[in-house]
Design a protein around this motif. Structure first.
Motif, PDB file in Angstrom:
ATOM      1  N   ILE A   1      50.506  -8.418  46.077  1.00  0.00           N
ATOM      2  CA  ILE A   1      50.909  -9.638  46.790  1.00  0.00           C
ATOM      3  C   ILE A   1      51.681 -10.547  45.834  1.00  0.00           C
ATOM      4  N   GLY A   2      51.185 -10.670  44.604  1.00  0.00           N
ATOM      5  CA  GLY A   2      51.896 -11.485  43.606  1.00  0.00           C
ATOM      6  C   GLY A   2      53.260 -10.916  43.264  1.00  0.00           C
ATOM      7  N   GLY A   3      53.312  -9.624  42.965  1.00  0.00           N
ATOM      8  CA  GLY A   3      54.582  -8.985  42.619  1.00  0.00           C
ATOM      9  C   GLY A   3      55.551  -8.963  43.784  1.00  0.00           C
ATOM     10  N   GLY A   4      55.053  -8.641  44.957  1.00  0.00           N
ATOM     11  CA  GLY A   4      55.906  -8.644  46.145  1.00  0.00           C
ATOM     12  C   GLY A   4      56.395 -10.043  46.485  1.00  0.00           C
TER      13      GLY A   4
ATOM     14  N   ILE B   1      60.243 -11.329  46.802  1.00  0.00           N
ATOM     15  CA  ILE B   1      60.739 -11.959  48.033  1.00  0.00           C
ATOM     16  C   ILE B   1      61.352 -13.314  47.715  1.00  0.00           C
ATOM     17  N   LEU B   2      60.694 -14.094  46.868  1.00  0.00           N
ATOM     18  CA  LEU B   2      61.173 -15.443  46.545  1.00  0.00           C
ATOM     19  C   LEU B   2      62.388 -15.426  45.620  1.00  0.00           C
ATOM     20  N   ASN B   3      62.499 -14.417  44.770  1.00  0.00           N
ATOM     21  CA  ASN B   3      63.623 -14.321  43.850  1.00  0.00           C
ATOM     22  C   ASN B   3      64.124 -12.878  43.803  1.00  0.00           C
ATOM     23  N   PRO B   4      64.802 -12.430  44.850  1.00  0.00           N
ATOM     24  CA  PRO B   4      65.205 -11.024  44.933  1.00  0.00           C
ATOM     25  C   PRO B   4      66.229 -10.594  43.884  1.00  0.00           C
ATOM     26  N   GLN B   5      66.888 -11.522  43.233  1.00  0.00           N
ATOM     27  CA  GLN B   5      67.894 -11.160  42.225  1.00  0.00           C
ATOM     28  C   GLN B   5      67.295 -10.916  40.842  1.00  0.00           C
ATOM     29  N   GLY B   6      66.064 -11.368  40.629  1.00  0.00           N
ATOM     30  CA  GLY B   6      65.474 -11.175  39.302  1.00  0.00           C
ATOM     31  C   GLY B   6      64.013 -11.548  39.249  1.00  0.00           C
TER      32      GLY B   6
ATOM     33  N   PRO C   1      62.246  -3.998  48.725  1.00  0.00           N
ATOM     34  CA  PRO C   1      61.081  -3.466  47.988  1.00  0.00           C
ATOM     35  C   PRO C   1      59.953  -4.497  47.874  1.00  0.00           C
ATOM     36  N   GLY C   2      60.319  -5.772  47.725  1.00  0.00           N
ATOM     37  CA  GLY C   2      59.308  -6.827  47.639  1.00  0.00           C
ATOM     38  C   GLY C   2      58.528  -6.984  48.934  1.00  0.00           C
ATOM     39  N   ILE C   3      59.224  -6.891  50.060  1.00  0.00           N
ATOM     40  CA  ILE C   3      58.551  -6.982  51.365  1.00  0.00           C
ATOM     41  C   ILE C   3      57.592  -5.797  51.539  1.00  0.00           C
ATOM     42  N   ILE C   4      58.050  -4.605  51.165  1.00  0.00           N
ATOM     43  CA  ILE C   4      57.188  -3.416  51.274  1.00  0.00           C
ATOM     44  C   ILE C   4      55.981  -3.548  50.349  1.00  0.00           C
ATOM     45  N   LEU C   5      56.227  -3.960  49.108  1.00  0.00           N
ATOM     46  CA  LEU C   5      55.134  -4.130  48.150  1.00  0.00           C
ATOM     47  C   LEU C   5      54.129  -5.162  48.660  1.00  0.00           C
TER      48      LEU C   5
END
Length: 166
Positions: free
Chosen positions: A20-23, A27-32, A52-56
Motif C-alpha cells: 500500500i505504501g509503495g503503490g 500513484i502520487l508520483n508516477p514519474q519517480g 504498476p502502482g495501482i496494481i501494487l
C-alpha cells in the motif's frame, strides 16, 4: 495450527502495508516514486509507474490486508483467499524482475515470502479438506488401501499426520 494462522497473518499484514505504501508512492508520483527513475521501465509496456502502482496498491496491498482480515474473522474461504493473494505476489515479483531486467535483494525476499504464504495457505486448505486438497487426500487414502505395504505411501501418511493432522 494457531502458529500457521499467526505467521500467515503477520506476513499478510507486512506485505499488505508495504505494498500500500509503495503503490501509494507510485500513484502520487508516477514519474519517480521513492527516487526511482522511469528509465527502469524501458523494457516494460509502461512509461511511468502509475499503472504498476495501482496494481501494487490494489492487488498486492489491499489483497494482503483483505486476506489478513479474513484470518481475523475466520472466514471459511480464508485458505483460498490467502492462496490466491500469495501466488499473486509470486507472479508480481517474477513479472517485475522480467520487466525491469534486474533482481535485487527485495525481489528475493518478497518472492520467498510469497512462497511461504502459499505453503501456509496450502496447510490450511489441507487441514480444512477443501478442494482440491480433499481430492488429493481421497486419492492417497485409496492408494494406501490398495497398496498397504508401499513405503512411499507410508511416508506420505506420516507427513500428513505431522503437518496436517490428517
Amino acid at each position: 495450527m494457531k502458529k500457521v494462522y499467526n505467521l500467515l497473518f503477520a506476513l499478510h499484514v507486512f506485505v499488505g502495508l508495504g505494498a500500500i505504501g509503495g503503490g501509494g508512492m507510485a500513484i502520487l508520483n508516477p514519474q519517480g516514486p521513492g527516487g526511482m527513475s522511469t528509465d527502469t521501465l524501458r523494457n516494460s509496456p509502461f512509461s511511468n509507474f502509475l499503472i504498476p502502482g495501482i496494481i501494487l496498491f490494489t492487488v498486492i496491498g489491499l489483497g494482503n490486508v483483505f486476506s489478513a482480515v479474513s484470518i481475523i474473522f475466520k472466514s471459511k474461504y480464508q485458505g483460498y483467499i490467502s492462496s490466491i493473494i500469495s501466488w499473486a505476489l509470486v507472479v508480481w515479483i517474477i513479472v517485475q524482475c522480467i520487466m525491469l531486467e534486474m533482481i535485487i535483494y527485495l525481489h528475493v525476499i518478497f518472492f520467498i515470502i510469497g512462497l511461504v504464504e502459499a505453503f501456509l495457505s496450502t496447510i490450511i486448505l489441507f487441514k480444512q479438506h477443501l478442494f482440491p486438497t480433499n481430492i488429493i487426500l481421497n486419492i492417497i487414502k485409496r492408494l494406501e488401501d490398495k497398496f498397504p505395504e508401499s513405503i512411499i505411501l507410508k511416508i506420505i501418511a506420516k507427513l500428513e499426520k505431522k503437518f496436517y493432522g490428517v
